[in-house]
Design an enzyme around this catalytic site. Structure first.
Site, PDB file in Angstrom:
ATOM      1  CG  ASP A  28      -1.943  -1.134   1.182  1.00 25.09           C
ATOM      2  OD1 ASP A  28      -1.939  -1.929   0.223  1.00 25.09           O
ATOM      3  OD2 ASP A  28      -2.722  -1.247   2.146  1.00 25.09           O
ATOM      4  CE  LYS A 133      -3.535  -4.338   1.186  1.00 25.90           C
ATOM      5  NZ  LYS A 133      -4.300  -3.566   2.176  1.00 25.90           N
ATOM      6  CB  VAL A 161       2.398   2.348   4.991  1.00 24.26           C
ATOM      7  CG1 VAL A 161       3.809   2.918   4.929  1.00 24.26           C
ATOM      8  CG2 VAL A 161       1.691   2.613   3.656  1.00 24.26           C
ATOM      9  CB  CYS A 166      -2.119  -2.711   5.527  1.00 25.72           C
ATOM     10  SG  CYS A 166      -3.691  -1.856   5.289  1.00 25.72           S
ATOM     11  CD  GLN A 206       4.074 -14.722  23.206  1.00 24.16           C
ATOM     12  OE1 GLN A 206       3.669 -15.735  23.758  1.00 24.16           O
ATOM     13  NE2 GLN A 206       3.272 -13.825  22.646  1.00 24.16           N
TER      14      GLN A 206
END
Length: 230
Positions: A28, A133, A161, A166, A206
């Site tokens: 984007d 999209k 971005v 996104c 994690q």
């Protein structure tokens, strides 16, 4: 005998990198999000915060092209009649010039308008995928997964971005589908510095719950230097 893939220095540990099975995904980088008068600015954001990623992303794009990597550009936007834009999305922001309204760069977030287009500095080349999209994630209501599977792509270098919207959505979607994602910290941007920082930490937390995070310099160390054209 096949050689071992390169190992890009990254968090939480090195990212295995083979250009033959890796796609560069540029999310984007559109005028509507990066330039004055677009949707991002109309929401009250400082678009200069996103422009910081253009130069490092240009370098990565040129190197990826030189390496023969698959390059995928995405654009968020809607059909001119807005039939693919949910009412809940249309109502967000309570804007005087909402999605579909006329702005300085044409109708906002509408396919085919100037604002919907990718900025000149990162313009796609012929043969590169340009994926339209309607939502935040690049997999939702698109054929991205088919393109990647058909191209034998298993790893993604994710840029663009915004980091917490996104980019994050796409990385999470990719992770659920089994794709390994490396997010380049200086090639993704947010209007909010605190979201940028936390968004990157969440990806690599994690043990790399969603993927890896590295700088563009870490990746470029394993890509060819593009030829200089005089």
């Amino acid at each position: 005998m096949t050689s071992e893939p390169a190992a890009v220095e990254a968090l939480p540990y090195p990212f295995p990198f083979d250009p033959a099975v890796t796609a560069l995904v540029i999310i984007d980088m559109q005028r509507d999000f990066l330039l004055p008068g677009g949707f991002g600015a109309l929401l009250g954001n400082d678009v200069s915060m996103l422009l910081k990623v253009v130069a490092p992303l240009q370098a990565v794009l040129e190197a990826a092209r030189a390496a023969g990597m698959m390059v995928i550009h995405t654009r968020e936007g809607h059909r001119p009649d807005l039939t693919d834009c949910p009412p809940s999305k249309l109502a967000r922001g309570h804007l005087d010039t909402p999605i579909g309204a006329e702005g300085p760069n044409g109708r906002i977030l509408v396919r085919g308008e100037a604002g919907h287009g990718i900025i000149d500095e990162l313009a796609p080349l012929a043969g590169e995928v340009v994926l339209d999209k309607p939502g935040k994630g690049a997999f939702f209501a698109t054929d991205l997964e088919h393109l990647l599977r058909n191209g034998a792509i298993t790893h993604l270098v994710v840029t663009g971005v915004t980091t917490e919207v996104c980019v994050h959505t796409t990385v999470r979607e990719a992770n659920d589908r089994g794709f390994e994602c490396l997010v380049l910290s200086d090639c993704v941007g947010s209007y909010f510095p605190e979201f940028q920082e936390v968004g990157l930490k969440m990806i690599a937390a994690q043990g790399g719950i969603f993927g890896w995070v590295a700088s563009s310099a870490d990746l470029l160390a394993h890509l060819p230097t593009p030829a200089v054209v005089n």
